[in-house]
Design an enzyme around this catalytic site. Structure first.
Site: not given
Length: 127
Positions: A7-10, A73
């Site tokens: 949901y973010g930087t990935l 993470e």
């Protein structure tokens, strides 16, 4: 194949996508119930019960891909004291899909993101 909701930087096109791209087998849009919080350069997800949806992508990766995400993470093992994120099994809010997601157990005083998308939030931050 291992399913992971990102949901973010990935996400495809975001700053840390290169971490998973060598191990990526498939990408599919999705959403889970949760709330995003702004950590600065990346988001944190806190799971909720049907309050808010978070938009993201389901990615299918190899075991090596999951290991690479664990490192990024700062996830060592379930309940480990040094984990930044926990890896939790979740179901998609709409699709018949389930898999892992990295989330915070609580918002830790971080500011909530008003929308459901990290990409939209980033765009608004830059505007």
């Amino acid at each position: 194949m291992i399913s992971v909701f990102v949901y973010g930087t990935l996400l495809v096109g975001e700053s840390n996508h290169h971490v998973v791209s060598p191990y990526l087998l498939e990408v599919q849009p999705g959403a889970i119930f949760g709330r995003l919080y702004d950590v600065g350069p990346y988001p944190a997800l806190v799971l909720t019960d049907n309050e808010h949806k978070v938009e993201g992508e389901w990615i299918e990766v190899t075991e090596e891909g999951l290991a690479a995400m664990d490192i990024l993470e700062t996830y060592y093992s379930p309940g480990h004291a040094d984990n930044e994120y926990e890896r939790i099994w979740v179901k998609d809010a709409i699709l018949e899909k389930q898999g892992w997601v990295y989330c915070y157990p609580n918002p830790r005083g971080l500011p909530a993101i008003s929308g459901s998308s990290w990409k939209s939030h980033l765009h608004n931050k830059k505007a």
